[in-house]
Design a protein around this motif. Structure first.
Motif, PDB file in Angstrom:
ATOM      1  N   PHE A  33      34.501 -11.754 -10.497  1.00 33.73           N
ATOM      2  CA  PHE A  33      35.519 -10.878  -9.934  1.00 33.73           C
ATOM      3  C   PHE A  33      36.313 -11.574  -8.837  1.00 33.73           C
ATOM      4  O   PHE A  33      37.518 -11.375  -8.723  1.00 33.73           O
ATOM      5  CB  PHE A  33      34.890  -9.591  -9.391  1.00 33.73           C
ATOM      6  CG  PHE A  33      34.334  -8.696 -10.455  1.00 33.73           C
ATOM      7  CD1 PHE A  33      34.795  -8.748 -11.758  1.00 33.73           C
ATOM      8  CD2 PHE A  33      33.356  -7.784 -10.151  1.00 33.73           C
ATOM      9  CE1 PHE A  33      34.290  -7.922 -12.747  1.00 33.73           C
ATOM     10  CE2 PHE A  33      32.839  -6.936 -11.122  1.00 33.73           C
ATOM     11  CZ  PHE A  33      33.309  -7.014 -12.417  1.00 33.73           C
ATOM     12  N   ALA A  78      38.635 -14.053 -10.527  1.00 35.61           N
ATOM     13  CA  ALA A  78      39.673 -13.313 -11.240  1.00 35.61           C
ATOM     14  C   ALA A  78      40.705 -12.752 -10.274  1.00 35.61           C
ATOM     15  O   ALA A  78      41.911 -12.804 -10.545  1.00 35.61           O
ATOM     16  CB  ALA A  78      39.046 -12.186 -12.047  1.00 35.61           C
ATOM     17  N   PHE A 113      42.966  -6.140  -9.459  1.00 35.48           N
ATOM     18  CA  PHE A 113      41.816  -6.239 -10.351  1.00 35.48           C
ATOM     19  C   PHE A 113      40.893  -5.031 -10.192  1.00 35.48           C
ATOM     20  O   PHE A 113      40.347  -4.515 -11.166  1.00 35.48           O
ATOM     21  CB  PHE A 113      41.073  -7.545 -10.096  1.00 35.48           C
ATOM     22  CG  PHE A 113      40.155  -7.935 -11.210  1.00 35.48           C
ATOM     23  CD1 PHE A 113      40.665  -8.342 -12.431  1.00 35.48           C
ATOM     24  CD2 PHE A 113      38.788  -7.897 -11.055  1.00 35.48           C
ATOM     25  CE1 PHE A 113      39.830  -8.696 -13.472  1.00 35.48           C
ATOM     26  CE2 PHE A 113      37.945  -8.253 -12.081  1.00 35.48           C
ATOM     27  CZ  PHE A 113      38.470  -8.659 -13.293  1.00 35.48           C
ATOM     28  N   ARG A 114      40.743  -4.579  -8.964  1.00 34.96           N
ATOM     29  CA  ARG A 114      39.921  -3.387  -8.722  1.00 34.96           C
ATOM     30  C   ARG A 114      40.588  -2.152  -9.323  1.00 34.96           C
ATOM     31  O   ARG A 114      39.919  -1.270  -9.876  1.00 34.96           O
ATOM     32  CB  ARG A 114      39.689  -3.210  -7.218  1.00 34.96           C
ATOM     33  CG  ARG A 114      38.841  -2.056  -6.857  1.00 34.96           C
ATOM     34  CD  ARG A 114      37.457  -2.214  -7.389  1.00 34.96           C
ATOM     35  NE  ARG A 114      36.722  -0.988  -7.157  1.00 34.96           N
ATOM     36  CZ  ARG A 114      35.494  -0.786  -7.511  1.00 34.96           C
ATOM     37  NH1 ARG A 114      34.839  -1.737  -8.113  1.00 34.96           N
ATOM     38  NH2 ARG A 114      34.906   0.335  -7.268  1.00 34.96           N
ATOM     39  N   ILE A 174      42.466  -2.076 -11.927  1.00 41.31           N
ATOM     40  CA  ILE A 174      42.294  -2.140 -13.381  1.00 41.31           C
ATOM     41  C   ILE A 174      40.956  -1.517 -13.768  1.00 41.31           C
ATOM     42  O   ILE A 174      40.870  -0.711 -14.704  1.00 41.31           O
ATOM     43  CB  ILE A 174      42.401  -3.592 -13.873  1.00 41.31           C
ATOM     44  CG1 ILE A 174      43.826  -4.104 -13.720  1.00 41.31           C
ATOM     45  CG2 ILE A 174      41.942  -3.715 -15.314  1.00 41.31           C
ATOM     46  CD1 ILE A 174      43.954  -5.601 -13.852  1.00 41.31           C
ATOM     47  N   GLY A 175      39.903  -1.871 -13.047  1.00 45.76           N
ATOM     48  CA  GLY A 175      38.585  -1.286 -13.324  1.00 45.76           C
ATOM     49  C   GLY A 175      38.565   0.209 -13.107  1.00 45.76           C
ATOM     50  O   GLY A 175      37.961   0.956 -13.879  1.00 45.76           O
ATOM     51  N   LEU A 204      40.434   1.945 -15.974  1.00 43.72           N
ATOM     52  CA  LEU A 204      39.617   2.008 -17.182  1.00 43.72           C
ATOM     53  C   LEU A 204      38.602   3.140 -17.091  1.00 43.72           C
ATOM     54  O   LEU A 204      38.303   3.801 -18.078  1.00 43.72           O
ATOM     55  CB  LEU A 204      38.912   0.670 -17.412  1.00 43.72           C
ATOM     56  CG  LEU A 204      39.808  -0.500 -17.816  1.00 43.72           C
ATOM     57  CD1 LEU A 204      39.002  -1.789 -17.858  1.00 43.72           C
ATOM     58  CD2 LEU A 204      40.463  -0.239 -19.145  1.00 43.72           C
ATOM     59  N   GLN A 219      34.546  -2.108 -20.830  1.00 45.00           N
ATOM     60  CA  GLN A 219      35.327  -2.415 -19.633  1.00 45.00           C
ATOM     61  C   GLN A 219      35.361  -3.906 -19.300  1.00 45.00           C
ATOM     62  O   GLN A 219      36.434  -4.429 -18.994  1.00 45.00           O
ATOM     63  CB  GLN A 219      34.814  -1.600 -18.449  1.00 45.00           C
ATOM     64  CG  GLN A 219      35.190  -0.143 -18.549  1.00 45.00           C
ATOM     65  CD  GLN A 219      34.710   0.671 -17.373  1.00 45.00           C
ATOM     66  OE1 GLN A 219      34.191   0.135 -16.399  1.00 45.00           O
ATOM     67  NE2 GLN A 219      34.885   1.983 -17.446  1.00 45.00           N
ATOM     68  N   PRO A 220      34.241  -4.645 -19.347  1.00 39.60           N
ATOM     69  CA  PRO A 220      34.328  -6.084 -19.079  1.00 39.60           C
ATOM     70  C   PRO A 220      35.208  -6.829 -20.080  1.00 39.60           C
ATOM     71  O   PRO A 220      35.869  -7.812 -19.720  1.00 39.60           O
ATOM     72  CB  PRO A 220      32.879  -6.565 -19.167  1.00 39.60           C
ATOM     73  CG  PRO A 220      32.060  -5.360 -18.915  1.00 39.60           C
ATOM     74  CD  PRO A 220      32.844  -4.219 -19.462  1.00 39.60           C
ATOM     75  N   GLN A 250      38.774  -6.243 -18.921  1.00 42.96           N
ATOM     76  CA  GLN A 250      39.018  -7.018 -17.710  1.00 42.96           C
ATOM     77  C   GLN A 250      39.143  -8.502 -18.041  1.00 42.96           C
ATOM     78  O   GLN A 250      39.977  -9.204 -17.472  1.00 42.96           O
ATOM     79  CB  GLN A 250      37.893  -6.784 -16.699  1.00 42.96           C
ATOM     80  CG  GLN A 250      37.946  -5.407 -16.082  1.00 42.96           C
ATOM     81  CD  GLN A 250      36.777  -5.142 -15.168  1.00 42.96           C
ATOM     82  OE1 GLN A 250      35.722  -5.769 -15.272  1.00 42.96           O
ATOM     83  NE2 GLN A 250      36.960  -4.196 -14.253  1.00 42.96           N
ATOM     84  N   ILE A 300      42.575  -9.137 -19.570  1.00 38.28           N
ATOM     85  CA  ILE A 300      43.608  -9.130 -18.530  1.00 38.28           C
ATOM     86  C   ILE A 300      43.547 -10.434 -17.725  1.00 38.28           C
ATOM     87  O   ILE A 300      44.584 -11.023 -17.403  1.00 38.28           O
ATOM     88  CB  ILE A 300      43.455  -7.892 -17.635  1.00 38.28           C
ATOM     89  CG1 ILE A 300      43.825  -6.646 -18.448  1.00 38.28           C
ATOM     90  CG2 ILE A 300      44.312  -7.995 -16.392  1.00 38.28           C
ATOM     91  CD1 ILE A 300      43.484  -5.350 -17.782  1.00 38.28           C
ATOM     92  N   LEU A 301      42.342 -10.905 -17.429  1.00 37.59           N
ATOM     93  CA  LEU A 301      42.204 -12.182 -16.733  1.00 37.59           C
ATOM     94  C   LEU A 301      42.736 -13.328 -17.585  1.00 37.59           C
ATOM     95  O   LEU A 301      43.433 -14.219 -17.089  1.00 37.59           O
ATOM     96  CB  LEU A 301      40.740 -12.432 -16.373  1.00 37.59           C
ATOM     97  CG  LEU A 301      40.414 -13.768 -15.718  1.00 37.59           C
ATOM     98  CD1 LEU A 301      41.159 -13.904 -14.404  1.00 37.59           C
ATOM     99  CD2 LEU A 301      38.929 -13.900 -15.517  1.00 37.59           C
TER     100      LEU A 301
END
Length: 155
Positions: A79, A82, A108-109, A111-112, A115, A125-126, A129, A132-133
């Motif tokens: 994380f 990323a 990034f947070r 985005i989580g 989701l 979810q991973p 993520q 997206i990364l």
């Protein structure tokens, strides 16, 4: 003595910061330019160690344990990298800013959280993520295809 000049944005441009960026781009070139490489490296590693210690304390406060191999703590490495990449900091060095990394962490947070709001299964979810990364790294790498001169990488 560090040279300080204020630009229009109110930021301070000091020689130590420029030396850290130059060392990250190309250490031999920074050395030949007369930059204080040793001082920049020492300051960078000292600041990184201080911020890592603060992060470790926050992790200890939130998990109520000092165990570094805690299952949820292992994902923080991905994380953090990323967030920095999404924030526009180059993995090659010499490009990016701390403000961009902070906004990357917020993005990034978010985005989580989005989701979770859209009720995406926790197992997927991973994957989202990671996609997206991957897109963020690919967009950052697209700039390398437009480079005519290798020295333009670090500008």
């Amino acid at each position: 003595m560090t040279e300080r000049k204020a630009n229009g944005l109110g930021q301070c441009r000091c020689s130590l910061r420029r030396a850290a960026y130059a060392t990250g781009s190309s250490e031999p070139a920074a050395f030949l330019s007369g930059m204080p490489i040793r001082r920049a490296k020492f300051a960078s590693y000292t600041l990184a160690g201080l911020l890592t210690a603060i992060g470790g304390l926050f992790l200890t406060f939130f998990t109520d344990t000092g165990e570094a191999s805690l299952g949820s703590a292992n994902s923080y490495t991905l994380f953090s990298i990323a967030a920095v990449v999404i924030g526009g900091v180059s993995l090659l060095g010499g490009k990016g800013s701390a403000i961009g990394a902070i906004f990357g962490a917020f993005a990034f947070r978010s985005i989580g959280d989005l989701l979770f709001v859209f009720n995406v299964d926790a197992l997927w979810q991973p994957l989202f993520q990671g996609v997206i990364l991957l897109l963020a790294v690919a967009i950052g790498a697209c700039g390398l295809f437009r480079v005519r001169n290798r020295l333009e990488w670090f500008q």
